[in-house]
Scaffold this active site. Sequence first.
Site, PDB file in Angstrom:
ATOM      1  N   SER A  10       0.854  -1.197   0.000  1.00 29.15           N
ATOM      2  CA  SER A  10       0.000   0.000   0.000  1.00 29.15           C
ATOM      3  C   SER A  10       0.884   1.238   0.000  1.00 29.15           C
ATOM      4  O   SER A  10       1.613   1.494   0.969  1.00 29.15           O
ATOM      5  CB  SER A  10      -0.893   0.007   1.240  1.00 29.15           C
ATOM      6  OG  SER A  10      -1.433   1.304   1.415  1.00 29.15           O
ATOM      7  N   HIS A  35      -1.382  -1.413  -4.151  1.00 26.61           N
ATOM      8  CA  HIS A  35      -2.625  -0.998  -3.500  1.00 26.61           C
ATOM      9  C   HIS A  35      -2.624   0.525  -3.328  1.00 26.61           C
ATOM     10  O   HIS A  35      -1.701   1.097  -2.750  1.00 26.61           O
ATOM     11  CB  HIS A  35      -2.717  -1.701  -2.143  1.00 26.61           C
ATOM     12  CG  HIS A  35      -3.994  -1.493  -1.403  1.00 26.61           C
ATOM     13  ND1 HIS A  35      -5.133  -2.235  -1.647  1.00 26.61           N
ATOM     14  CD2 HIS A  35      -4.321  -0.634  -0.398  1.00 26.61           C
ATOM     15  CE1 HIS A  35      -6.095  -1.841  -0.828  1.00 26.61           C
ATOM     16  NE2 HIS A  35      -5.633  -0.872  -0.059  1.00 26.61           N
ATOM     17  N   ASP A  37      -4.789   3.729  -1.879  1.00 24.91           N
ATOM     18  CA  ASP A  37      -5.867   4.093  -0.951  1.00 24.91           C
ATOM     19  C   ASP A  37      -6.419   5.474  -1.258  1.00 24.91           C
ATOM     20  O   ASP A  37      -5.732   6.484  -1.087  1.00 24.91           O
ATOM     21  CB  ASP A  37      -5.329   4.075   0.484  1.00 24.91           C
ATOM     22  CG  ASP A  37      -5.105   2.661   0.980  1.00 24.91           C
ATOM     23  OD1 ASP A  37      -6.064   1.868   0.933  1.00 24.91           O
ATOM     24  OD2 ASP A  37      -3.978   2.351   1.396  1.00 24.91           O
ATOM     25  N   MET A  39      -9.048   8.295  -0.259  1.00 27.91           N
ATOM     26  CA  MET A  39      -9.874   8.730   0.888  1.00 27.91           C
ATOM     27  C   MET A  39     -10.372  10.146   0.642  1.00 27.91           C
ATOM     28  O   MET A  39      -9.649  10.975   0.090  1.00 27.91           O
ATOM     29  CB  MET A  39      -9.042   8.705   2.170  1.00 27.91           C
ATOM     30  CG  MET A  39      -8.384   7.362   2.442  1.00 27.91           C
ATOM     31  SD  MET A  39      -7.561   7.355   4.045  1.00 27.91           S
ATOM     32  CE  MET A  39      -6.647   5.815   3.953  1.00 27.91           C
ATOM     33  N   HIS A  68      -8.486   1.115  -3.815  1.00 28.08           N
ATOM     34  CA  HIS A  68      -9.403   0.953  -2.679  1.00 28.08           C
ATOM     35  C   HIS A  68     -10.106   2.291  -2.434  1.00 28.08           C
ATOM     36  O   HIS A  68      -9.503   3.232  -1.935  1.00 28.08           O
ATOM     37  CB  HIS A  68      -8.556   0.514  -1.466  1.00 28.08           C
ATOM     38  CG  HIS A  68      -9.318   0.370  -0.187  1.00 28.08           C
ATOM     39  ND1 HIS A  68      -8.696   0.171   1.030  1.00 28.08           N
ATOM     40  CD2 HIS A  68     -10.656   0.378   0.085  1.00 28.08           C
ATOM     41  CE1 HIS A  68      -9.601   0.078   1.991  1.00 28.08           C
ATOM     42  NE2 HIS A  68     -10.798   0.210   1.449  1.00 28.08           N
ATOM     43  N   MET A  70     -12.295   4.642  -0.540  1.00 25.56           N
ATOM     44  CA  MET A  70     -12.923   4.936   0.754  1.00 25.56           C
ATOM     45  C   MET A  70     -13.576   6.306   0.622  1.00 25.56           C
ATOM     46  O   MET A  70     -13.139   7.299   1.205  1.00 25.56           O
ATOM     47  CB  MET A  70     -11.848   4.928   1.862  1.00 25.56           C
ATOM     48  CG  MET A  70     -11.367   3.528   2.198  1.00 25.56           C
ATOM     49  SD  MET A  70      -9.767   3.517   3.050  1.00 25.56           S
ATOM     50  CE  MET A  70      -8.698   3.538   1.620  1.00 25.56           C
ATOM     51  N   MET A 139     -11.546  -5.584   5.913  1.00 25.77           N
ATOM     52  CA  MET A 139     -10.714  -4.615   6.644  1.00 25.77           C
ATOM     53  C   MET A 139     -10.359  -5.200   8.009  1.00 25.77           C
ATOM     54  O   MET A 139     -11.240  -5.637   8.758  1.00 25.77           O
ATOM     55  CB  MET A 139     -11.458  -3.284   6.845  1.00 25.77           C
ATOM     56  CG  MET A 139     -11.675  -2.449   5.592  1.00 25.77           C
ATOM     57  SD  MET A 139     -10.186  -2.097   4.627  1.00 25.77           S
ATOM     58  CE  MET A 139      -9.177  -1.178   5.819  1.00 25.77           C
ATOM     59  N   GLY A 144      -8.880   4.493   7.089  1.00 23.56           N
ATOM     60  CA  GLY A 144      -8.600   5.916   7.283  1.00 23.56           C
ATOM     61  C   GLY A 144      -7.125   6.225   7.460  1.00 23.56           C
ATOM     62  O   GLY A 144      -6.662   7.256   6.999  1.00 23.56           O
ATOM     63  N   PHE A 145      -6.405   5.319   8.116  1.00 24.44           N
ATOM     64  CA  PHE A 145      -4.998   5.599   8.407  1.00 24.44           C
ATOM     65  C   PHE A 145      -4.165   4.321   8.337  1.00 24.44           C
ATOM     66  O   PHE A 145      -4.677   3.234   8.635  1.00 24.44           O
ATOM     67  CB  PHE A 145      -4.855   6.198   9.808  1.00 24.44           C
ATOM     68  CG  PHE A 145      -5.617   7.486   9.961  1.00 24.44           C
ATOM     69  CD1 PHE A 145      -5.059   8.702   9.549  1.00 24.44           C
ATOM     70  CD2 PHE A 145      -6.912   7.490  10.476  1.00 24.44           C
ATOM     71  CE1 PHE A 145      -5.780   9.880   9.664  1.00 24.44           C
ATOM     72  CE2 PHE A 145      -7.639   8.666  10.600  1.00 24.44           C
ATOM     73  CZ  PHE A 145      -7.071   9.867  10.188  1.00 24.44           C
ATOM     74  N   GLY A 146      -2.911   4.482   7.971  1.00 25.00           N
ATOM     75  CA  GLY A 146      -1.975   3.374   8.036  1.00 25.00           C
ATOM     76  C   GLY A 146      -1.442   3.240   9.461  1.00 25.00           C
ATOM     77  O   GLY A 146      -1.707   4.092  10.315  1.00 25.00           O
ATOM     78  N   GLY A 147      -0.751   2.156   9.713  1.00 20.64           N
ATOM     79  CA  GLY A 147      -0.053   1.994  10.982  1.00 20.64           C
ATOM     80  C   GLY A 147      -0.915   1.646  12.180  1.00 20.64           C
ATOM     81  O   GLY A 147      -0.473   1.781  13.320  1.00 20.64           O
ATOM     82  N   ASP A 177      -6.569  -6.014   4.822  1.00 21.09           N
ATOM     83  CA  ASP A 177      -5.948  -4.689   4.781  1.00 21.09           C
ATOM     84  C   ASP A 177      -5.971  -4.073   6.175  1.00 21.09           C
ATOM     85  O   ASP A 177      -7.047  -3.830   6.732  1.00 21.09           O
ATOM     86  CB  ASP A 177      -6.749  -3.839   3.779  1.00 21.09           C
ATOM     87  CG  ASP A 177      -6.160  -2.457   3.541  1.00 21.09           C
ATOM     88  OD1 ASP A 177      -5.077  -2.165   4.064  1.00 21.09           O
ATOM     89  OD2 ASP A 177      -6.805  -1.682   2.806  1.00 21.09           O
ATOM     90  N   GLY A 178      -4.772  -3.819   6.697  1.00 20.07           N
ATOM     91  CA  GLY A 178      -4.654  -3.148   7.987  1.00 20.07           C
ATOM     92  C   GLY A 178      -3.900  -3.975   9.003  1.00 20.07           C
ATOM     93  O   GLY A 178      -4.351  -5.061   9.374  1.00 20.07           O
ATOM     94  N   GLY A 179      -2.715  -3.485   9.398  1.00 18.70           N
ATOM     95  CA  GLY A 179      -1.934  -4.176  10.427  1.00 18.70           C
ATOM     96  C   GLY A 179      -1.366  -5.513   9.983  1.00 18.70           C
ATOM     97  O   GLY A 179      -1.100  -6.381  10.824  1.00 18.70           O
ATOM     98  N   GLY A 199       1.207  -1.715   4.212  1.00 22.39           N
ATOM     99  CA  GLY A 199       1.802  -0.397   4.015  1.00 22.39           C
ATOM    100  C   GLY A 199       3.036  -0.237   4.877  1.00 22.39           C
ATOM    101  O   GLY A 199       4.168  -0.324   4.408  1.00 22.39           O
TER     102      GLY A 199
END
Length: 221
Positions: A10, A35, A37, A39, A68, A70, A139, A144-147, A177-179, A199
């Site tokens: 990402s 990927h 993102d 937003m 993606h 959003m 998800m 909304g946010f990476g990390g 997607d995410g973590g 990401g």
Amino acid sequence: MASPLLIAPSILAADFARLGEQIRQAEAAGADQIHIDVMDGRFVPNITMGPLAVEAARRVTSLPLDVHLMIVHPEDHIQPFAKAGANIISVHVETCPHLHRTVQQIREAGARPSVVLNPGTPAVAVKEILPFVDMVLVMTVNPGFGGQAFIPQMLGKISEIRAMLDALGSSADIQVDGGIDVTTAPQVVRHGANVLVAGTAIFRAPEGIVAATQALREAAQ
Ligand code: DX5
Ligand code: ZN
């Protein structure tokens, strides 16, 4: 039906001043798709990129671009993203009252349709659309946010969707997607996911993009 393991870095976590170079590094490391993102500051609190960024990525890689969305009213923006070079377009079920129509619109625009579930949305929300999509994105953080930290309770949802796809005889992909990192990747794969978005674990890895992409693939196998 076993689907191949795919790694989707990402670019949200990339260095935007060196975006082209970093996408090329991810490709050289064996990434399978990029990927992107999108937003809008409405559906999610953050604002990121639009079709211009997709078009820029298109010029530096031949990998599939996985976009993606959003955003509210994604149906109004399918054409520009497809024209910019998106190969896969993911829309959130929470933003689409006419999900079947939007999915058809994506296919007619020449891209592969995918539907996304927020952590609070149950698996059953995609049940009726499964025969029409090429991918489901589960998800594993709130978009909304990476990390952000992986939400382990999403593992059960991944298994549920894989079971629904198996019952249909569908080989659609399940993306997460995410973590996602070397610790969570084997868990999601064990529960039936086969496309891993990452990401932070790739673009912010101290060992560099190439080593991190390879480490993620090895951990997941
Ligand atoms: C979050 C985005 C993700 C994000 C993941 O809303 O959809 O694609 O880049 O970032 P990491 O891998 O850092 O959790
Ligand atoms: Zn994403």
